[in-house]
Write an enzyme that holds these catalytic residues in place. Structure first.
Site, PDB file in Angstrom:
ATOM      1  N   HIS A 182      14.063  -1.819   6.850  1.00 35.70           N
ATOM      2  CA  HIS A 182      14.782  -3.057   6.567  1.00 35.70           C
ATOM      3  C   HIS A 182      16.295  -2.902   6.726  1.00 35.70           C
ATOM      4  CE1 HIS A 182      14.811  -1.409   2.306  1.00 35.70           C
ATOM      5  NE2 HIS A 182      16.060  -1.805   2.419  1.00 35.70           N
TER       6      HIS A 182
ATOM      7  N   GLY B 247      22.998  -1.038  -0.589  1.00 40.34           N
ATOM      8  CA  GLY B 247      23.592  -0.039   0.294  1.00 40.34           C
ATOM      9  C   GLY B 247      22.978   1.333   0.150  1.00 40.34           C
TER      10      GLY B 247
ATOM     11  N   SER C 217      19.776   1.874   0.172  1.00 40.04           N
ATOM     12  CA  SER C 217      18.529   1.899   0.935  1.00 40.04           C
ATOM     13  C   SER C 217      18.560   2.948   2.032  1.00 40.04           C
ATOM     14  CB  SER C 217      18.273   0.534   1.587  1.00 40.04           C
ATOM     15  OG  SER C 217      17.810  -0.391   0.659  1.00 40.04           O
TER      16      SER C 217
ATOM     17  N   LEU D 109      -9.846  -5.021   9.748  1.00 39.94           N
ATOM     18  CA  LEU D 109     -11.210  -5.504   9.545  1.00 39.94           C
ATOM     19  C   LEU D 109     -11.529  -6.651  10.493  1.00 39.94           C
ATOM     20  CD1 LEU D 109     -11.626  -5.517   5.654  1.00 39.94           C
ATOM     21  CD2 LEU D 109     -12.698  -3.979   7.302  1.00 39.94           C
ATOM     22  N   GLY D 110     -10.512  -7.409  10.865  1.00 35.60           N
ATOM     23  CA  GLY D 110     -10.741  -8.541  11.748  1.00 35.60           C
ATOM     24  C   GLY D 110     -11.077  -9.816  10.999  1.00 35.60           C
TER      25      GLY D 110
ATOM     26  N   ASP E  48       8.252   1.111   5.752  1.00 37.59           N
ATOM     27  CA  ASP E  48       9.690   0.899   5.524  1.00 37.59           C
ATOM     28  C   ASP E  48      10.503   2.148   5.867  1.00 37.59           C
ATOM     29  OD1 ASP E  48      11.919  -0.594   4.989  1.00 37.59           O
ATOM     30  OD2 ASP E  48      11.896  -0.243   2.829  1.00 37.59           O
TER      31      ASP E  48
END
Length: 371
Positions: free
Chosen positions: A106, A216, A218, A272-273, A136
Site C-alpha cells: 500500500h 509513514g 508502514s 474455489l470458483g 501487503d
C-alpha cells in the site's frame, strides 16, 4: 494512493485472546501528501547472537539499533511527477548489481515512480519490481553501489509475549526520518480482518506490538533485541479510545514470496470458483431468492458457481452454506479467504457445507482458474 486506502473507520466484531479474531477497518500507517547474470545473493545472518541474549548497554538497545539503522530507508510514492505519499522500507539482501528493499504494497500502490531516501540523506530512483495486496508486501531495488547496509533477517519461531522489540521508520514526514520507537510483543498470531473497500475483506495473521506506529512507518522493520528483522510494520488501530496497538507481518510470511515478487510474478493462490456473501447478510440473500434456516448464523453462502471450477466439479450449488475447510470452521467471507490461502494450487481439500438443512462434505482439488 487511492482514497480507499487513506481513510478508515474502526469496527470491532470480536477480539479473542491468543489466536482469536478481531474485525477492524485499519488506519494505515502511511504518510500521504497533497503536494503536487550470475550474481551471488547474500542474506545477512546473526552469527554472533545467542537466542535470548539481549544486546543492551547503558544507552538501551543502541548496539541493536546501529546494526539495522543504515539498512532502513524512506520510500516515496510519486504519481504523475507529484509526491503522493511516503512510507518506510529496509534493504533485506543484495547481489552483484542491486540492493533489494522490502516495503508494504500500500506504500507503493499506483506509483508511477518510486524514490528512496537512504540513511545518508541521499534520495535516489528505485525500480518497483512487484507487490501483492493480500500479503501487503512490495519489493523495490536500487543500485548495489548505493547500499549502505543490509538488514539481518531473523525469525519469529522463538518469539514470546513481553519480548523487547523496536521499529525504525519515518513517521509523519521527512523531518522525523528514521525515528526509533520501542516496545514489547503484546500478542502472537493475532488474526485481524482488514477491509479497504466493500466486499474486499481479508484476514492477516500478524504480530501485535505496543511500539508507537504513526503514518509513514508502514513497511519499516520490526526488530528484536539482537538487531534482527522479525516483521514488517503494516497496520495500526486508529481511534481516540485506543492507544498503542500496532501490527506487523511476520518476516517468514514476507520472505516466503520474495523470489516471485523480485521477478514481477503474481503470487499464485487457489480459487474455489464461487461468488459468495456472509450468511448473516439476510437482506442481500433475499434479493438472490435465498432463504436460510434461522439456526444458520455463520458461514458463507454460495451465490453462483463458475463452470469448470473446483467448486463446480465438487457439486456445489447456489444456496449452499460453506461452514468448513478441512478441520477449520469458516465463519465469514474474510476467514474463508484466509483459510483457502493456506493451501496451494493442486492441493486436495474437504469442504463442509449445508444444503436443505443437511450437512454434506465434498472433496475438491484447488485450481487458480477454471479449467
Amino acid at each position: 494512493m487511492k482514497n480507499k486506502i487513506l481513510i478508515f473507520i474502526i469496527v470491532f466484531v470480536a477480539f479473542i485472546s491468543g489466536g482469536g479474531m478481531m474485525y477492524l477497518f485499519v488506519g494505515d500507517p502511511f504518510t500521504t501528501t497533497n503536494n503536487s547474470s550470475n550474481a551471488s545473493t547474500n542474506y545477512n545472518s546473526c552469527s554472533n547472537c545467542m537466542s535470548g541474549t539481549m544486546v543492551v548497554n547503558n544507552g538501551g538497545i543502541t548496539q541493536s539499533v546501529n546494526k539495522v539503522y543504515d539498512a532502513v530507508v524512506m520510500v516515496k510514492n510519486y504519481q504523475k511527477n507529484t509526491l503522493a505519499g511516503s512510507g518506510s522500507g529496509f534493504v533485506y539482501k543484495k547481489d552483484d548489481k542491486y540492493g533489494y528493499i522490502m516495503t508494504n504494497q500500500h506504500v507503493v500502490e499506483d506509483a508511477t515512480a518510486v524514490k528512496v531516501t537512504l540513511a545518508s540523506g541521499e534520495t535516489i530512483d528505485a525500480d518497483l519490481l512487484g507487490g501483492d495486496e493480500y500479503l501487503d508486501i512490495a519489493i523495490v531495488r536500487i543500485p548495489v553501489s548505493k547500499v549502505i547496509s543490509v538488514a539481518t533477517i531473523g525469525t519469529t519461531e522463538n518469539l514470546s509475549l513481553g519480548d523487547t522489540v523496536f521499529t525504525i521508520g519515518t513517521p509523519v514526514g521527512e523531518n522525523y526520518f528514521n525515528s526509533v520507537t520501542g516496545g514489547y510483543i503484546s500478542g502472537l498470531d493475532r488474526k485481524v480482518t482488514v477491509s479497504v473497500q466493500a466486499n474486499s475483506d481479508w484476514v492477516q495473521e500478524v504480530i501485535q506490538i505496543d511500539a508507537a506506529i504513526n503514518p509513514g512507518n508502514s513497511g519499516g522493520p520490526l526488530v528484536n533485541f539482537n538487531g534482527e528483522v522479525i516483521g514488517v510494520t503494516s497496520l495500526k488501530l486508529v481511534d481516540s479510545t485506543i492507544e498503542g496497538m500496532g501490527f506487523a507481518i511476520k518476516i517468514e510470511d514476507a520472505m516466503k514470496h520474495v523470489e516471485d515478487l523480485e521477478n514481477g510474478k503474481k503470487i499464485e493462490r487457489p480459487l474455489l470458483g464461487i461468488t459468495h456473501i456472509n450468511a448473516t447478510e439476510t437482506y442481500t440473500l433475499r434479493q438472490y431468492g435465498i432463504s436460510l434456516d434461522s439456526d444458520i448464523t455463520s458461514g458463507i453462502v454460495v451465490l453462483s458457481v463458475e463452470e469448470g471450477s473446483a467448486a463446480d466439479k465438487a457439486g456445489l450449488k447456489k444456496g449452499d452454506v460453506v461452514i468448513g475447510l478441512n478441520n477449520d470452521e469458516v465463519t465469514n467471507t474474510a476467514y474463508l479467504k484466509y483459510l483457502l490461502y493456506k493451501y496451494s494450487v493442486g492441493d486436495e481439500i474437504k469442504i463442509t457445507y449445508i444444503r436443505d438443512n443437511e450437512t454434506k462434505t465434498a472433496t475438491v482439488t484447488l485450481t487458480d482458474v477454471a479449467d
